[in-house]
Design an enzyme around this catalytic site. Sequence first.
Site, mmCIF file in Angstrom:
data_model
loop_
_atom_site.group_PDB
_atom_site.id
_atom_site.type_symbol
_atom_site.label_atom_id
_atom_site.label_comp_id
_atom_site.label_asym_id
_atom_site.label_seq_id
_atom_site.Cartn_x
_atom_site.Cartn_y
_atom_site.Cartn_z
ATOM 1 C CG ASP A 10 46.491 34.021 34.503
ATOM 2 O OD1 ASP A 10 47.269 34.109 35.638
ATOM 3 O OD2 ASP A 10 46.515 34.590 33.435
ATOM 4 C CE LYS A 32 51.515 35.489 33.502
ATOM 5 N NZ LYS A 32 50.808 35.754 34.953
ATOM 6 C CG ASP A 59 53.348 37.956 36.697
ATOM 7 O OD1 ASP A 59 53.852 39.066 36.931
ATOM 8 O OD2 ASP A 59 52.255 37.892 36.084
ATOM 9 C CE LYS A 61 52.082 42.051 36.310
ATOM 10 N NZ LYS A 61 51.305 40.742 36.355
ATOM 11 C CB ILE A 65 59.766 50.869 51.415
ATOM 12 C CG1 ILE A 65 59.526 49.630 52.071
ATOM 13 C CG2 ILE A 65 58.392 51.804 51.281
ATOM 14 C CD1 ILE A 65 59.506 50.091 53.728
ATOM 15 N N PRO A 66 62.279 49.724 49.289
ATOM 16 C CG PRO A 66 63.824 51.163 48.636
ATOM 17 C CD PRO A 66 62.651 51.179 49.389
ATOM 18 C CG ASN A 67 64.347 46.440 54.538
ATOM 19 O OD1 ASN A 67 65.499 45.962 54.401
ATOM 20 N ND2 ASN A 67 63.560 45.992 55.625
ATOM 21 C CB THR A 122 49.509 44.233 27.649
ATOM 22 O OG1 THR A 122 49.105 43.385 28.493
ATOM 23 C CG2 THR A 122 51.050 44.010 27.423
#
Length: 239
Positions: A10, A32, A59, A61, A65-67, A122
């Site tokens: 980070d 990461k 990472d 996330k 929408i799906p497409n 978390t």
Amino acid sequence: MHTPFIVALDFPSKHDVQQFLRPFSGTPLFVKVGMELYYQEGPAIIAMFKEQGHAVFLDLKLHDIPNTVKQAMKGLARLGVDLVNVHAAGGRRMMEAAIEGLDAGTPSGAARPRCIAVTQLTSTDERMLHEELWISQPLEETVSHYAALAQASGMDGVVCSANEATLIKERCGASFLAVTPGIRFADDSVHDQVRVVTPRKARALGADYIVIGRSITRAADPLAAYSRLQHEWNGGETE
């Protein structure tokens, strides 16, 4: 994949990353790359890590929408990363689309990046879940439901607190990955994460991979801190 230790880089720039990695020269890590670093440096930072022999968890996330997620994953697969993620809250069709995109974008002869789903961050606790997110079920039940949905959608595993790893393994099976952030040494500050555990406890609870950031990256001696991580994971008594 490689070592079970995923080091969260980070940092805001390539220069900061290079400074941190200098003591680890010749040691392949599992790193990461989150939003902060990727949005500043882009695909070039991934290429640098791969050239140095590191495994990469990108990472970002994804939650759209799906497409849109499918097309994004198609592009990410071409980067040669080892692990990517989406939010399970995006639903089954979105998660299926993520896998479709990865399959379409992975170069011929290469392994498809594994894809895992975020259950609950978390930093989320019961109060936030009920009062802010307006989810009435208990946190553990929500995580378990998202894990089962992710598995049914073709995900390779989930991101979860180590405290939920045992529950997820019982419901989804031993081969379903539990990637657990919120890892701290016993004498560390928890910072902005509220569901945290030590490396040794995470392993005992069933975590396959642990994500650890500031305990390593902000340590006075990062190499010594990484050695401590290995020692504690393997049952050492420094906790």
